[in-house]
Design an enzyme around this catalytic site. Structure first.
Site, PDB file in Angstrom:
ATOM      1  N   CYS A 197      -2.500  36.268   5.386  1.00 58.19           N
ATOM      2  CA  CYS A 197      -1.737  35.013   5.294  1.00 58.19           C
ATOM      3  C   CYS A 197      -0.259  35.277   4.984  1.00 58.19           C
ATOM      4  CB  CYS A 197      -2.385  34.145   4.219  1.00 58.19           C
ATOM      5  SG  CYS A 197      -1.413  32.732   3.683  1.00 58.19           S
ATOM      6  N   CYS A 233       1.079  33.430   1.932  1.00 57.98           N
ATOM      7  CA  CYS A 233       0.510  34.036   0.720  1.00 57.98           C
ATOM      8  C   CYS A 233       1.330  35.262   0.318  1.00 57.98           C
ATOM      9  CB  CYS A 233      -0.945  34.450   0.957  1.00 57.98           C
ATOM     10  SG  CYS A 233      -2.050  33.087   1.348  1.00 57.98           S
TER      11      CYS A 233
END
Length: 100
Positions: free
Chosen positions: A29, A32
């Protein structure tokens, strides 16, 4: 930073005597990865809070239980209860604000 699994979630998060902030993330991600240094910076600035990371790919059961549909998701817990959450790449103040 503490890594949360289904084996230690209850003890480290739900039974914690101090507030807990959990970062639900995945290695693939982009947002993230962008938020990781911010989360680590907040951890250094707030020593009275337990900061944890939970990889949703490895802990799908917990991600489903807490209805994490988008990552990153930051959830603040106190005394085993979810206080607040923030979803996505948010500002540092948004994460800090979850605890107060």
């Amino acid at each position: 930073m503490l890594v949360i699994t289904k084996e230690n979630f209850e003890q480290e998060v739900l039974q914690s005597k101090v507030p807990v902030m959990v970062d639900f993330y995945a290695d693939w991600c982009g947002p993230c990865k962008m938020m990781a240094p911010v989360f680590e910076e907040i951890e250094r600035e707030m020593p009275d809070v337990k900061f944890c990371k939970l990889n949703i790919d490895e802990q799908m059961e917990l991600a489903r239980k807490y209805k994490v549909m988008t990552i990153p998701t930051f959830i603040a817990f106190q005394e085993g209860v979810e206080l607040k959450r923030a979803v996505g790449a948010v500002g540092k103040s948004d994460i800090v604000g979850l605890l107060g």
